[in-house]
Design an enzyme around this catalytic site. Structure first.
Site, PDB file in Angstrom:
ATOM      1  N   ASP A  31     -47.397  40.042  36.043  1.00 23.26           N
ATOM      2  CA  ASP A  31     -47.647  38.619  36.275  1.00 23.26           C
ATOM      3  C   ASP A  31     -49.152  38.402  36.208  1.00 23.26           C
ATOM      4  O   ASP A  31     -49.919  39.218  36.725  1.00 23.26           O
ATOM      5  CB  ASP A  31     -47.114  38.216  37.655  1.00 23.26           C
ATOM      6  CG  ASP A  31     -46.899  36.718  37.807  1.00 23.26           C
ATOM      7  OD1 ASP A  31     -47.867  35.957  37.563  1.00 23.26           O
ATOM      8  OD2 ASP A  31     -45.795  36.308  38.191  1.00 23.26           O
ATOM      9  N   LEU A  59     -49.238  38.259  29.345  1.00 24.01           N
ATOM     10  CA  LEU A  59     -48.436  38.643  28.177  1.00 24.01           C
ATOM     11  C   LEU A  59     -49.211  38.512  26.875  1.00 24.01           C
ATOM     12  O   LEU A  59     -48.849  39.131  25.873  1.00 24.01           O
ATOM     13  CB  LEU A  59     -47.160  37.801  28.096  1.00 24.01           C
ATOM     14  CG  LEU A  59     -46.082  38.053  29.152  1.00 24.01           C
ATOM     15  CD1 LEU A  59     -44.783  37.392  28.736  1.00 24.01           C
ATOM     16  CD2 LEU A  59     -45.860  39.530  29.399  1.00 24.01           C
ATOM     17  N   PHE A  80     -39.446  35.899  32.705  1.00 24.36           N
ATOM     18  CA  PHE A  80     -39.670  34.617  33.375  1.00 24.36           C
ATOM     19  C   PHE A  80     -40.986  33.967  32.976  1.00 24.36           C
ATOM     20  O   PHE A  80     -41.134  32.758  33.100  1.00 24.36           O
ATOM     21  CB  PHE A  80     -39.728  34.822  34.902  1.00 24.36           C
ATOM     22  CG  PHE A  80     -38.454  35.257  35.544  1.00 24.36           C
ATOM     23  CD1 PHE A  80     -37.417  34.369  35.756  1.00 24.36           C
ATOM     24  CD2 PHE A  80     -38.296  36.562  35.968  1.00 24.36           C
ATOM     25  CE1 PHE A  80     -36.244  34.757  36.370  1.00 24.36           C
ATOM     26  CE2 PHE A  80     -37.123  36.980  36.588  1.00 24.36           C
ATOM     27  CZ  PHE A  80     -36.099  36.073  36.787  1.00 24.36           C
ATOM     28  N   LYS A  84     -44.398  25.856  32.892  1.00 23.15           N
ATOM     29  CA  LYS A  84     -43.067  25.276  33.120  1.00 23.15           C
ATOM     30  C   LYS A  84     -43.041  23.796  33.515  1.00 23.15           C
ATOM     31  O   LYS A  84     -41.988  23.298  33.910  1.00 23.15           O
ATOM     32  CB  LYS A  84     -42.336  26.086  34.185  1.00 23.15           C
ATOM     33  CG  LYS A  84     -42.996  26.044  35.561  1.00 23.15           C
ATOM     34  CD  LYS A  84     -42.148  26.771  36.597  1.00 23.15           C
ATOM     35  CE  LYS A  84     -42.733  26.621  37.996  1.00 23.15           C
ATOM     36  NZ  LYS A  84     -41.869  27.245  39.013  1.00 23.15           N
ATOM     37  N   SER A 124     -33.872  27.149  29.819  1.00 18.73           N
ATOM     38  CA  SER A 124     -33.844  25.944  30.644  1.00 18.73           C
ATOM     39  C   SER A 124     -32.861  24.933  30.076  1.00 18.73           C
ATOM     40  O   SER A 124     -32.629  24.886  28.861  1.00 18.73           O
ATOM     41  CB  SER A 124     -35.245  25.322  30.678  1.00 18.73           C
ATOM     42  OG  SER A 124     -35.211  24.015  31.203  1.00 18.73           O
ATOM     43  N   THR A 126     -33.526  22.021  29.746  1.00 17.09           N
ATOM     44  CA  THR A 126     -34.293  21.061  28.952  1.00 17.09           C
ATOM     45  C   THR A 126     -34.063  21.247  27.449  1.00 17.09           C
ATOM     46  O   THR A 126     -34.376  20.348  26.673  1.00 17.09           O
ATOM     47  CB  THR A 126     -35.799  21.179  29.238  1.00 17.09           C
ATOM     48  OG1 THR A 126     -36.219  22.530  29.024  1.00 17.09           O
ATOM     49  CG2 THR A 126     -36.114  20.775  30.670  1.00 17.09           C
ATOM     50  N   TYR A 148     -42.446  21.362  26.632  1.00 20.94           N
ATOM     51  CA  TYR A 148     -41.943  22.488  27.424  1.00 20.94           C
ATOM     52  C   TYR A 148     -40.555  22.902  26.951  1.00 20.94           C
ATOM     53  O   TYR A 148     -40.285  24.075  26.679  1.00 20.94           O
ATOM     54  CB  TYR A 148     -41.898  22.123  28.909  1.00 20.94           C
ATOM     55  CG  TYR A 148     -41.057  23.067  29.723  1.00 20.94           C
ATOM     56  CD1 TYR A 148     -41.474  24.370  29.958  1.00 20.94           C
ATOM     57  CD2 TYR A 148     -39.828  22.664  30.243  1.00 20.94           C
ATOM     58  CE1 TYR A 148     -40.684  25.255  30.685  1.00 20.94           C
ATOM     59  CE2 TYR A 148     -39.036  23.528  30.975  1.00 20.94           C
ATOM     60  CZ  TYR A 148     -39.468  24.819  31.202  1.00 20.94           C
ATOM     61  OH  TYR A 148     -38.674  25.691  31.915  1.00 20.94           O
ATOM     62  N   LYS A 152     -38.948  26.484  24.874  1.00 17.44           N
ATOM     63  CA  LYS A 152     -37.752  27.246  25.232  1.00 17.44           C
ATOM     64  C   LYS A 152     -36.768  27.278  24.066  1.00 17.44           C
ATOM     65  O   LYS A 152     -36.171  28.321  23.754  1.00 17.44           O
ATOM     66  CB  LYS A 152     -37.088  26.638  26.469  1.00 17.44           C
ATOM     67  CG  LYS A 152     -37.916  26.721  27.735  1.00 17.44           C
ATOM     68  CD  LYS A 152     -38.098  28.148  28.203  1.00 17.44           C
ATOM     69  CE  LYS A 152     -38.757  28.227  29.571  1.00 17.44           C
ATOM     70  NZ  LYS A 152     -38.970  29.606  30.033  1.00 17.44           N
ATOM     71  N   ARG A 230     -29.377  14.965  38.563  1.00 16.78           N
ATOM     72  CA  ARG A 230     -29.594  16.348  38.145  1.00 16.78           C
ATOM     73  C   ARG A 230     -28.636  17.294  38.865  1.00 16.78           C
ATOM     74  O   ARG A 230     -28.087  16.988  39.922  1.00 16.78           O
ATOM     75  CB  ARG A 230     -31.033  16.784  38.458  1.00 16.78           C
ATOM     76  CG  ARG A 230     -32.108  16.017  37.695  1.00 16.78           C
ATOM     77  CD  ARG A 230     -32.084  16.339  36.214  1.00 16.78           C
ATOM     78  NE  ARG A 230     -33.155  15.638  35.499  1.00 16.78           N
ATOM     79  CZ  ARG A 230     -33.035  14.431  34.958  1.00 16.78           C
ATOM     80  NH1 ARG A 230     -31.888  13.762  35.077  1.00 16.78           N
ATOM     81  NH2 ARG A 230     -34.048  13.887  34.315  1.00 16.78           N
ATOM     82  N   GLY A 293     -40.208  12.076  28.424  1.00 15.34           N
ATOM     83  CA  GLY A 293     -39.394  13.250  28.145  1.00 15.34           C
ATOM     84  C   GLY A 293     -38.245  13.462  29.105  1.00 15.34           C
ATOM     85  O   GLY A 293     -37.380  14.308  28.864  1.00 15.34           O
TER      86      GLY A 293
END
Length: 337
Positions: A31, A59, A80, A84, A124, A126, A148, A152, A230, A293
């Site tokens: 991380d 990363l 992960f 986000k 996600s 999304t 975002y 994904k 949601r 969005g």
């Protein structure tokens, strides 16, 4: 052999560490701590009574990541790591495309070099954008409406192409809906840096006095009370979903996508009132304009995960609110407390 978690010090990552350690896995976390705190991993080890290994590596640092893979016998990766925030991605799309997509490309390339071909990807809901129907099934057309979500979606496409080119890969895509709650111990939970982009930490920080007023984005949606609907799901249920996904990745090949949700939709105001009941306090809020969005209604059809992963969400909205409040009230300043 070890399981590597990228972004494992974050909200969902830390809770997944708990589940993996309790299931007997050897856990390594990488991380960059851009939106997380290493204290979460200290507390994970306190909760489980088991050790894990942590490396502060980005990363995008190919050399640092390669060194980690060379040092350890890694069996599979749960990915992960990534920016986000929907709202933030609209303001800074290039940053999101570079970090999320390039970071995954670097990770996949290094996994290939070290012959590690088992991957669980944190996707996600999304990716569905404005769904044609609800509840949303996994075969719904992907049409993300913000940068975002598009990162994904693009990563899912990329990983699908990877399994076509090399069928030895085993990849599970987990499209989870709205993570909330916290570990029942109150020791780990969601601790965003800056103003929260997710609804529950926003609510809890208002309740604890860290923020003054909750902003409810959109009050003119075609829903019962005008606020967005949601599928809120407890983070422990999501963490257990990653454990089930890992088990599938370790025993199969190919690629498959699964929704992680409860299959029930609640409006923002319903969530606020449920939290007020659980916490025993009022949460002042103001209705403001919609965020670019966002969609009106989104909740999952989780039956595929139940059939193929033997997973089902177990915790209800009351538990989500109670656990989130326990975390925030015990840690009013987050991990800095």
């Amino acid at each position: 052999m070890s399981i590597l978690l990228t972004g494992g010090a974050g909200f969902i990552g830390s809770h997944t560490c708990v589940e993996l350690l309790q299931a007997g896995y050897d856990v390594i976390v990488v991380d960059n701590l851009s939106n997380s705190n290493p204290e979460s991993l200290v507390r994970v080890q306190e909760i489980t009574g088991k050790p894990l290994r942590f490396y502060k590596v980005d990363l995008l640092d190919s050399e640092g990541l390669s060194s980690l893979f060379a040092k350890h016998d890694i069996e599979a990766v749960i990915h992960f790591a990534g920016f986000k925030s929907v709202e933030d991605s609209v303001r800074k799309p290039l940053s999101y495309y570079h970090n999320n997509i390039t970071g995954t490309l670097v990770l996949a390339d290094i996994m290939h070099k070290f012959n590690v071909k088992k991957l669980v990807f944190s996707s996600s809901a999304t990716v569905y954008g404005l769904p044609g129907y609800v509840p949303i099934q996994e075969d719904e057309t992907l049409k993300a409406t913000n940068p975002y979500g598009r990162t994904k979606q693009m990563i899912e496409i990329m990983l699908g192409d990877l399994t076509v080119a090399d069928p030895a890969w085993s990849i599970v895509l987990l499209r989870y809906f709205n993570p909330t709650g916290a570990h029942p111990s109150g020791r780990i939970g969601e601790d965003p840096k800056g103003v929260p982009s997710n609804i529950m930490p926003y609510i809890t920080q208002v309740a604890v006095g860290k923020l003054q007023t909750l902003s409810v984005f959109g009050s003119d949606y075609p829903t019962a009370d005008g606020t967005g609907v949601r599928d809120y799901i407890h983070v422990v249920d999501i963490a257990r979903g990653h454990l089930k996904a890992l088990e599938r990745a370790l025993r199969t090949e190919g690629i498959a996508a699964y929704n992680l949700g409860t299959g029930m939709g609640y409006s923002v105001l319903e969530l606020v009132h449920a939290f007020e009941k659980a916490a025993g306090c009022k949460v002042p809020y103001q209705l403001v304009d919609r965020r670019p969005g966002d969609v009106a209604v989104s909740y999952a059809d989780p039956r595929k995960a139940e059939r193929e992963l033997d997973w089902k969400a177990e915790k209800d909205l009351e538990a989500m609110c109670a656990d989130a409040w326990r975390w925030q009230s015990h840690n009013p300043g987050g991990y800095a407390s």
